[in-house]
Design a protein around this motif. Structure first.
Motif, PDB file in Angstrom:
ATOM      1  N   LEU A   1       0.848  -1.201   0.000  1.00 42.23           N
ATOM      2  CA  LEU A   1       0.000   0.000   0.000  1.00 42.23           C
ATOM      3  C   LEU A   1       0.881   1.247   0.000  1.00 42.23           C
ATOM      4  O   LEU A   1       1.835   1.338   0.785  1.00 42.23           O
ATOM      5  N   HIS A   2       0.566   2.167  -0.886  1.00 45.12           N
ATOM      6  CA  HIS A   2       1.325   3.416  -0.987  1.00 45.12           C
ATOM      7  C   HIS A   2       0.415   4.624  -0.751  1.00 45.12           C
ATOM      8  O   HIS A   2      -0.757   4.614  -1.128  1.00 45.12           O
ATOM      9  N   SER A   3       1.016   5.657  -0.153  1.00 45.34           N
ATOM     10  CA  SER A   3       0.365   6.968  -0.128  1.00 45.34           C
ATOM     11  C   SER A   3       0.731   7.667  -1.425  1.00 45.34           C
ATOM     12  O   SER A   3       1.900   7.688  -1.817  1.00 45.34           O
ATOM     13  N   LEU A   4      -0.258   8.237  -2.080  1.00 44.43           N
ATOM     14  CA  LEU A   4       0.001   8.952  -3.341  1.00 44.43           C
ATOM     15  C   LEU A   4       0.226  10.445  -3.109  1.00 44.43           C
ATOM     16  O   LEU A   4       0.481  11.184  -4.057  1.00 44.43           O
ATOM     17  N   VAL A   5       0.097  10.879  -1.855  1.00 43.82           N
ATOM     18  CA  VAL A   5       0.143  12.327  -1.602  1.00 43.82           C
ATOM     19  C   VAL A   5       1.262  12.721  -0.625  1.00 43.82           C
ATOM     20  O   VAL A   5       1.249  13.833  -0.078  1.00 43.82           O
ATOM     21  N   TYR A   6       2.218  11.826  -0.446  1.00 42.74           N
ATOM     22  CA  TYR A   6       3.306  12.158   0.489  1.00 42.74           C
ATOM     23  C   TYR A   6       4.058  13.394  -0.016  1.00 42.74           C
ATOM     24  O   TYR A   6       4.486  13.453  -1.173  1.00 42.74           O
ATOM     25  N   ALA A   7       4.217  14.377   0.862  1.00 49.57           N
ATOM     26  CA  ALA A   7       4.941  15.627   0.545  1.00 49.57           C
ATOM     27  C   ALA A   7       4.326  16.374  -0.637  1.00 49.57           C
ATOM     28  O   ALA A   7       5.008  17.126  -1.323  1.00 49.57           O
ATOM     29  N   LYS A   8       3.050  16.180  -0.869  1.00 46.84           N
ATOM     30  CA  LYS A   8       2.357  16.823  -1.994  1.00 46.84           C
ATOM     31  C   LYS A   8       1.267  17.723  -1.422  1.00 46.84           C
ATOM     32  O   LYS A   8       0.087  17.349  -1.380  1.00 46.84           O
ATOM     33  N   ALA A   9       1.658  18.878  -0.955  1.00 49.91           N
ATOM     34  CA  ALA A   9       0.693  19.767  -0.298  1.00 49.91           C
ATOM     35  C   ALA A   9      -0.126  20.526  -1.342  1.00 49.91           C
ATOM     36  O   ALA A   9       0.422  21.091  -2.283  1.00 49.91           O
ATOM     37  N   ILE A  10      -1.427  20.515  -1.148  1.00 53.30           N
ATOM     38  CA  ILE A  10      -2.305  21.269  -2.051  1.00 53.30           C
ATOM     39  C   ILE A  10      -2.507  22.686  -1.512  1.00 53.30           C
ATOM     40  O   ILE A  10      -2.882  23.598  -2.235  1.00 53.30           O
ATOM     41  N   SER A  11      -2.206  22.836  -0.218  1.00 49.83           N
ATOM     42  CA  SER A  11      -2.437  24.123   0.427  1.00 49.83           C
ATOM     43  C   SER A  11      -1.458  24.310   1.577  1.00 49.83           C
ATOM     44  O   SER A  11      -1.152  23.361   2.291  1.00 49.83           O
ATOM     45  N   ALA A  12      -0.934  25.509   1.720  1.00 46.38           N
ATOM     46  CA  ALA A  12      -0.076  25.848   2.871  1.00 46.38           C
ATOM     47  C   ALA A  12      -0.367  27.294   3.248  1.00 46.38           C
ATOM     48  O   ALA A  12      -0.250  28.186   2.407  1.00 46.38           O
ATOM     49  N   CYS A  13      -0.774  27.492   4.477  1.00 46.92           N
ATOM     50  CA  CYS A  13      -1.175  28.839   4.922  1.00 46.92           C
ATOM     51  C   CYS A  13      -0.662  29.094   6.336  1.00 46.92           C
ATOM     52  O   CYS A  13      -0.498  28.161   7.124  1.00 46.92           O
ATOM     53  N   VAL A  14      -0.448  30.364   6.628  1.00 51.97           N
ATOM     54  CA  VAL A  14      -0.142  30.763   7.996  1.00 51.97           C
ATOM     55  C   VAL A  14      -1.455  31.221   8.632  1.00 51.97           C
ATOM     56  O   VAL A  14      -2.115  32.123   8.116  1.00 51.97           O
ATOM     57  N   ASP A  15      -1.835  30.555   9.698  1.00 48.78           N
ATOM     58  CA  ASP A  15      -3.135  30.825  10.338  1.00 48.78           C
ATOM     59  C   ASP A  15      -2.972  31.174  11.814  1.00 48.78           C
ATOM     60  O   ASP A  15      -2.107  30.590  12.485  1.00 48.78           O
ATOM     61  N   PRO A  16      -3.836  32.046  12.333  1.00 48.51           N
ATOM     62  CA  PRO A  16      -3.921  32.152  13.797  1.00 48.51           C
ATOM     63  C   PRO A  16      -4.534  30.857  14.337  1.00 48.51           C
ATOM     64  O   PRO A  16      -5.439  30.296  13.715  1.00 48.51           O
ATOM     65  N   ILE A  17      -4.057  30.394  15.460  1.00 47.26           N
ATOM     66  CA  ILE A  17      -4.511  29.100  15.985  1.00 47.26           C
ATOM     67  C   ILE A  17      -6.006  29.116  16.319  1.00 47.26           C
ATOM     68  O   ILE A  17      -6.666  28.077  16.307  1.00 47.26           O
ATOM     69  N   THR A  18      -6.528  30.295  16.563  1.00 50.31           N
ATOM     70  CA  THR A  18      -7.960  30.456  16.866  1.00 50.31           C
ATOM     71  C   THR A  18      -8.812  29.950  15.710  1.00 50.31           C
ATOM     72  O   THR A  18      -9.970  29.582  15.898  1.00 50.31           O
TER      73      THR A  18
END
Ligand code: SF4
Length: 351
Positions: A46-63
């Motif tokens: 079984l393989h993950s097809l999305v390893y290290a393949k980010a569709i989104s990266a954002c800086v968010d307030p933890i709230t």
């Protein structure tokens, strides 16, 4: 397409495999993919097809997660891949959660951690889509993040196996677990294609056992998922199983994806739900997606003093002593970590 061997699966006869990451426990034939479409059986591996393949990266307030009782004010690097193990008709991230093509930016764990540091974050949040389905990527990133002193948080539907919880637990500091429709099994079946809600309760109990900080949400969907009785029952379960100090965020629905003709949750319904959750004995109940409402704030459960005032993702007043007590009666308010007055309350996307 990059392949990364999956965690938590069992090899079966005839090159079949069973995935043990989420409660679907998919049986996958050679060449097939699981329900989430991002885990593929290649010749019995079984393989993950999305390893290290980010569709989104954002800086968010933890709230925004929401986490109101965990390192308030901190910024987190939020990452997601495509895919999900649910099919929620109201998903507000459906463009990425229900994407069928394997796509994303190459963003390996070391780059995630470096980017978090460069952007003033104190932790990493695995969010927007279901982190369980990209566990290998989350696990490696979380391990690395912890080595440099960052915390890790999941925003999850909770449909994890106890094995998955135990696997990530050594690196997972906090989890926001999202219920919908008051955890009504019929609502989950008809609106999210989820056969049973029981695994979510079991995963929560395992998280509690593992010492992970837990906050819960419940999305109130008008007509189909707005039973006050169910919200009261869910609140009682939370109090009995997880403790009366567990924060519960009651979220306002807004029309999206396949539910664009359902209107936003009336404020009156949200307020009734708030009263029901408080009456069930929960000390910290919040209304979410309701900027400016007094129920965004934290009140001392002993004397009702306003101790943390918020407006949307912003903390506008901090009224606790240094040891996190109410300044009037001295009651201890359960906050994990400390206040981080970063001042930045506006999420911004890297991609
Ligand atoms: S993570 Fe994906 S493949 Fe694994 S059991 Fe869940 S839906 Fe199936």
């Amino acid at each position: 397409m990059s392949l990364h061997e999956a965690m938590l699966y069992t090899r079966l006869e005839n090159k079949k495999v069973k995935c043990d990451l989420c409660a679907r426990r998919c049986l996958i034939n050679d060449g097939g993919t699981g329900f989430c479409l991002v885990r593929k059986n290649n010749g019995g591996t079984l393989h993950s097809l999305v390893y290290a393949k980010a569709i989104s990266a954002c800086v968010d307030p933890i709230t925004k997660k929401p986490l109101s009782h965990f390192n308030p004010g901190a910024l987190v690097m939020s990452i997601a891949t495509i895919g999900c193990n649910f099919r929620c008709q109201f998903c507000d991230n459906w463009m990425i959660s229900q994407e069928k093509a394997i796509t994303g930016h190459h963003f390996p764990p070391e780059d995630v951690v470096k980017s978090a540091r460069d952007n003033g974050c104190l932790g990493i949040s695995y969010t927007y889509t279901e982190p369980t389905i990209f566990m290998e990527y989350a696990y490696d990133t979380a391990k690395l993040a912890r080595q440099v002193g960052f915390f890790n948080t999941f925003v999850t539907n909770g449909y994890m196996t106890p094995e998955a919880v135990k696997t990530i637990a050594p690196y997972l500091d906090a989890a926001t677990v999202d219920f919908k429709g008051g955890a009504d099994p019929d609502f989950y079946k008809s609106c999210s294609a989820v056969p049973s809600v029981q695994p979510i309760f079991e995963a929560l109990i395992e998280m509690k056992r593992q010492g992970i900080h837990i906050e819960l949400t419940n999305l109130i969907v008008p007509k189909t998922g707005d039973s006050i009785e169910k919200i009261a029952q869910l609140s009682t379960w939370i109090k009995d199983a997880l403790g009366k100090d567990t924060p519960l965020h009651l979220l306002r629905f807004h029309p999206d994806f396949q539910m664009t003709t359902t209107s936003a949750t009336p404020m009156e319904t949200l307020e009734k739900a708030y009263v029901a959750a408080k009456n069930a004995g929960l000390n910290y109940v919040y209304l979410g997606n309701a900027p400016g409402h007094p129920a965004e704030n934290t009140y001392c459960p002993n004397c009702n003093e306003l101790v943390i005032k918020r407006y949307s993702f912003e903390i506008t007043k901090w009224n606790l002593t240094k040891d996190m007590r109410c300044p009037v009666c001295g009651h201890e308010i359960p906050i994990k970590g400390k206040l981080h007055p970063s001042g930045n309350t506006h999420p911004y996307a890297l991609f």
